[in-house]
Design a protein around this motif. Structure first.
Motif, PDB file in Angstrom:
ATOM      1  N   THR A 109       8.891  -9.276 -58.676  1.00 36.35           N
ATOM      2  CA  THR A 109      10.298  -9.488 -58.256  1.00 36.35           C
ATOM      3  C   THR A 109      10.943  -8.126 -58.693  1.00 36.35           C
ATOM      4  N   GLN A 145       3.462 -16.114 -54.011  1.00 35.93           N
ATOM      5  CA  GLN A 145       3.847 -14.509 -53.468  1.00 35.93           C
ATOM      6  C   GLN A 145       3.048 -13.772 -52.784  1.00 35.93           C
ATOM      7  N   THR A 205       2.210  -8.020 -57.094  1.00 32.82           N
ATOM      8  CA  THR A 205       3.465  -8.474 -56.522  1.00 32.82           C
ATOM      9  C   THR A 205       4.389  -8.907 -57.510  1.00 32.82           C
ATOM     10  N   PHE A 227      10.320 -13.383 -54.005  1.00 32.79           N
ATOM     11  CA  PHE A 227       9.266 -13.637 -54.954  1.00 32.79           C
ATOM     12  C   PHE A 227       9.813 -14.518 -56.310  1.00 32.79           C
TER      13      PHE A 227
END
Length: 82
Positions: free
Chosen positions: A72, A47, A70, A39
């Motif tokens: 990272t 994403q 979502t 991502f």
């Protein structure tokens, strides 16, 4: 009816993830959290598209809805601190 555990398995199989949690008890509506390095540098819509791609034609058919959050790994780590 579809199981949340099967969605989790498919996402983990199709996308390198640090964390995946999928919930849903009616067999067609689900929500989930997916954390992936994939991502990095992608807009949220991209994403989500990456996650949906792991589910292929199940989306919109067996899986009526999948609400996603979502992150990272860095975003996830920050969220866990608070």
């Amino acid at each position: 009816m579809f199981q949340a555990t099967e969605i989790k398995r498919l996402v983990e199989q199709g996308l390198p993830c640090e964390f995946v949690a999928i919930e849903g008890d009616d067999g067609v509506h689900f929500s989930g959290v997916v954390v992936s390095r994939e991502f990095e540098g992608k807009m949220r819509v991209r994403q989500h598209q990456a996650v949906y791609a792991t589910l292929g034609t199940l989306m919109g058919n067996e899986i009526h809805a999948l609400q996603l959050q979502t992150y990272t790994p860095a975003q996830w780590a920050e969220l866990q601190k608070s």
